[in-house]
Design a protein around this motif. Structure first.
Motif, PDB file in Angstrom:
ATOM      1  N   GLU A 103      -7.680  -7.208   1.995  1.00 27.26           N
ATOM      2  CA  GLU A 103      -8.217  -6.979   3.221  1.00 27.26           C
ATOM      3  C   GLU A 103      -7.954  -5.783   3.939  1.00 27.26           C
ATOM      4  N   ASN A 104      -6.858  -5.235   3.749  1.00 26.75           N
ATOM      5  CA  ASN A 104      -6.363  -3.934   4.461  1.00 26.75           C
ATOM      6  C   ASN A 104      -7.058  -2.795   3.896  1.00 26.75           C
ATOM      7  N   ASN A 105      -7.796  -3.015   2.849  1.00 29.94           N
ATOM      8  CA  ASN A 105      -8.386  -1.697   2.153  1.00 29.94           C
ATOM      9  C   ASN A 105      -9.471  -1.158   3.209  1.00 29.94           C
ATOM     10  N   ALA A 106     -10.079  -2.215   3.974  1.00 30.52           N
ATOM     11  CA  ALA A 106     -11.157  -1.721   4.951  1.00 30.52           C
ATOM     12  C   ALA A 106     -10.929  -0.728   5.683  1.00 30.52           C
ATOM     13  N   ALA A 107      -9.592  -0.775   6.289  1.00 26.34           N
ATOM     14  CA  ALA A 107      -9.025   0.139   7.393  1.00 26.34           C
ATOM     15  C   ALA A 107      -8.714   1.489   6.544  1.00 26.34           C
ATOM     16  N   LEU A 108      -8.819   1.385   5.324  1.00 25.28           N
ATOM     17  CA  LEU A 108      -8.302   2.687   4.352  1.00 25.28           C
ATOM     18  C   LEU A 108      -9.723   3.228   4.153  1.00 25.28           C
ATOM     19  N   THR A 131     -12.722  -3.884  -0.296  1.00 26.88           N
ATOM     20  CA  THR A 131     -12.002  -4.596  -0.189  1.00 26.88           C
ATOM     21  C   THR A 131     -11.798  -5.644  -1.575  1.00 26.88           C
ATOM     22  N   THR A 188      -3.948  -2.003  -3.400  1.00 20.60           N
ATOM     23  CA  THR A 188      -5.611  -1.996  -3.032  1.00 20.60           C
ATOM     24  C   THR A 188      -6.181  -2.828  -4.030  1.00 20.60           C
TER      25      THR A 188
END
Lengths: 320, 320
Positions: free
Chosen positions: B73-78, B82, A94
């Motif tokens: 960028e994947n943080n947004a989904a979590l 970001t 993250t």
């Protein structure tokens, strides 16, 4: 977010556990499983200072590490430590900052010593007992500590030698409080002639240990030469060794103990085995009892990564 | 050693004081008085993440700064932000760590907005009042704040436009609580045709603002394009502008708004003036009222240095 001070960090470091992770790190480097971008560097010529930023990520690790280390030579005159710094541990999933480790260089000192003791443990003759430590500074003391902790089953004895008799006495007095098996060596040649192991830890720019002094069966771990121009071992000694081991081939050829012999074309990349290759069983270590072996260690960012991981996981285990 | 959290940092930032130091920073860069080593970078492809390490030192400064910024960028989904990061402030005399600023990107957001407002303030026609903000994200909001704070004497009004009507409403509702002069723009073309100033803040990869929409006398501040492939303004608009201003010539030619026009050989390095050159009086700003001027800002590490210095000195002044 975790923030730890130097005393907290020192208390969390277990040498045996650290050695396991540093051995794993050496293997990972040699197997190409580490992403180590170029080291960042900025200089402050007015104050004879600089700052290095080392960072990297071991494939599959949940964290990555950024180590910031400063060296300001003028600090000594101000009564301040010349080395400073910290390590940041960030999530590799993250990007969040997990921990700030204000180790003030102690993690670097300890990982360097553990690297040295790993090399010694891996490459000595079975019956080795007498270790000569060349140098009297922090790293000399850390090497005694790491060798004792990582070879606890052996009946080791240490002879410490430094250019200054005063500093040697000081180091031996301090060390022998914790470790009774430490004594001062009056004469380096004589000490080397009787040594099973020689560990060099100085910032010498001219060779200290001569080829003729080193007897068959001796192992040498050299950790002092970490920049171009530094040299602790005679070029001939390096060139004639039966086994030459390094932490990282290109780095040692550039600025390690072996670089002088390599520039004189007395040895080449093929003369060198990486510790990680030996630890992974890809290359042999010591071949015969009577061999002279040398381990030339210049220090790897992956050791810093391993140390930061150890401190963080020890802290988390302690908290939970 | 000082350690500050994001809310502490935000409370310590005074926009006027920050603008003074950032203007000083722009001048220092253009006069070659800043030591900015190459930016460090490491990627984490598995998690669509990366980390940048920007650091540098302004000649004569008592401190230097290392900024660590991550983008995953994947943080947004979590449901996580970001962007993450912190800035370290170290003494340029001893290398000691002075402060760890856990700003979680807010210093970067604010310095980017202040850079934009400095450019606008420097390059607009005297009677400019109506500012169109293109975009509805954090940076759009920060630009409104910075423009209002740095041009407090003017009777500014803002029209905010975004691709999503929902997000635009959301941004305007939030902004108008603090700043009553903010309204939504239904149509970007119409808004641009009536604008004195256009501030673009998006991550667009295709031009949004067209040449035909922009009237004589308009100033444009573009802060969105900060990487190769990003573009908010039509290439023709950039190529035909009467005045082109940048924060750093080589950086903007490489990945700023002007890079597309430069690659098409419609403009060259000589078409560009740096903000620092204008602020230092070495190059002219806006020449005539009817000119169309564009400021293309890609963001400089020296702005990060200035922000960290401001926060540290505000904290120290507050403590003493």
């Amino acid at each position: 977010m975790i923030s730890l001070s130097r005393p907290q960090i020192e208390a969390l470091i277990d040498h045996e556990r650290a050695a396991e992770l540093i051995e794993e790190a050496y293997r990972a480097v040699s197997l190409g499983k580490v992403n180590l971008p170029p080291v960042g560097h900025i200089v402050f010529p007015e104050h004879d200072g600089d700052c290095h930023i080392k960072y990297g990520h071991v494939e599959g690790d949940p964290v990555f590490v950024i180590k910031v280390a400063t060296g300001f030579e003028n600090n000594a005159a101000l009564g301040l430590p010349t080395g400073n710094g910290l390590s940041l541990v960030l999530s590799a999933k993250t990007g969040a900052v997990r921990a700030v480790l204000h180790d003030e260089m102690c993690m670097t000192d300890i990982r360097t010593a553990i690297g040295g003791a790993i090399a010694t443990r891996l490459l000595i003759r079975e019956e080795s007992r007498r270790i000569v430590i060349v140098g009297t500074g922090v790293q000399a003391r850390r090497q005694v500590e790491a060798h004792l902790k990582l070879m606890a089953g052996r009946d080791l004895e240490f002879l410490v030698w430094g250019r200054s008799a005063e500093k040697t006495t000081e180091a031996v007095v301090e060390l022998s409080e914790a470790f009774p098996s430490v004594q001062a060596a009056a004469d380096l040649e004589q000490a080397c002639r009787q040594a099973d192991v020689i560990v060099t830890t100085t910032a010498a720019r001219r060779p200290i240990v001569q080829r003729d002094w080193v007897q068959p069966g001796t192992h040498i771990t050299a950790v002092g030469a970490d920049a171009p121009g530094k040299q602790e071992l005679e070029t001939d000694l390096v060139a004639s060794a039966d086994g030459l081991f390094v932490d990282l081939r290109p780095q040692c050829l550039d600025h390690g103990e072996v670089s002088t012999a390599a520039r004189a074309e007395l040895i080449g990349p093929d003369s060198l085995a990486e510790l990680g290759e030996v630890l992974a069983g890809e290359k042999p270590g010591r071949a015969k009892d009577e061999d002279i072996t040398i381990a030339d260690l210049t220090g790897l960012a992956v050791q810093d990564i391993a140390m930061a991981r150890i401190v963080l996981s020890a802290f988390e285990a302690h908290e939970s």
